[in-house]
Design a protein around this motif. Sequence first.
Motif, PDB file in Angstrom:
ATOM      1  N   ALA A 187       0.834  -1.206   0.000  1.00 49.99           N
ATOM      2  CA  ALA A 187       0.000   0.000   0.000  1.00 49.99           C
ATOM      3  C   ALA A 187       0.869   1.257   0.000  1.00 49.99           C
ATOM      4  N   TRP A 188       1.953   1.243   0.789  1.00 51.54           N
ATOM      5  CA  TRP A 188       2.872   2.387   0.801  1.00 51.54           C
ATOM      6  C   TRP A 188       3.520   2.555  -0.562  1.00 51.54           C
ATOM      7  N   ALA A 189       3.967   1.449  -1.149  1.00 48.57           N
ATOM      8  CA  ALA A 189       4.611   1.520  -2.468  1.00 48.57           C
ATOM      9  C   ALA A 189       3.644   2.068  -3.511  1.00 48.57           C
ATOM     10  N   ARG A 190       2.378   1.649  -3.435  1.00 47.56           N
ATOM     11  CA  ARG A 190       1.381   2.126  -4.402  1.00 47.56           C
ATOM     12  C   ARG A 190       1.136   3.615  -4.244  1.00 47.56           C
ATOM     13  N   SER A 191       1.221   4.105  -2.998  1.00 47.63           N
ATOM     14  CA  SER A 191       0.974   5.519  -2.741  1.00 47.63           C
ATOM     15  C   SER A 191       2.176   6.387  -3.099  1.00 47.63           C
ATOM     16  N   GLU A 192       3.390   5.939  -2.729  1.00 46.27           N
ATOM     17  CA  GLU A 192       4.581   6.778  -2.874  1.00 46.27           C
ATOM     18  C   GLU A 192       5.363   6.516  -4.155  1.00 46.27           C
ATOM     19  N   HIS A 193       5.326   5.281  -4.642  1.00 45.24           N
ATOM     20  CA  HIS A 193       6.101   4.898  -5.825  1.00 45.24           C
ATOM     21  C   HIS A 193       5.231   4.005  -6.716  1.00 45.24           C
ATOM     22  N   PRO A 194       4.152   4.575  -7.253  1.00 43.48           N
ATOM     23  CA  PRO A 194       3.158   3.753  -7.956  1.00 43.48           C
ATOM     24  C   PRO A 194       3.702   3.013  -9.171  1.00 43.48           C
TER      25      PRO A 194
END
Length: 204
Positions: A187-194
């Motif tokens: 979820a963090w990766a999708r938000s910050e580094h999609p």
Amino acid sequence: MPRPSDRLLRFTRAERLVHRATAALMLTCLATAACLYLPPLAELVGRRRLVVTVHVWCGLALPVPLLLGLAFRAVRTDVSRLSRFTAADRAWLRAVRTRTPDRPAGKFNAGQKLYAQWTLGAMPVTIGTGLLMWLTHLAPPSWRTGATFVHDWIAAAVLVVTAGHIWMAVRDPEARRGMRTGTVGRAWARSEHPQWEAESGGGA
């Protein structure tokens, strides 16, 4: 706790070791520089000759972790990513400037790339000017004076930029977890580094 499938491999052990070793050397250089230039710290620490020796050798060693890390493919891949600006990076910078929440980014965003490129560029300048200051027989006095001026101001700029880097890390626990353990939440990766999240699937 997230399930294993909810986490992505962001940094291998080699990548984390390069980061930690470089950070340790950089922070030691900054700390010893403060002890050399700030009289209250100089008086508190004393042993100026030892401080100078530690400062010089840590400065000379700064590029070593990265050079050794280039033996690993993951490190070489990250160096390649950090050295290239893409359309997504330009869009990220525009989004920051206009305070737009949608900020496209690959594994590294444009701010991280600028920081990495600045740090890498500052290394040879500080090492070269430091050598002119340390090995006084290498150049005439006028060169050493210029080297001292450049070295001091570059060091001050490195201190400011490094403080900013640490501040950003303090504000992002998941990014710190990624550097500490190697994995981050999807979820963090999708938000910050999609873009990186979309192309990585289950791995880095």
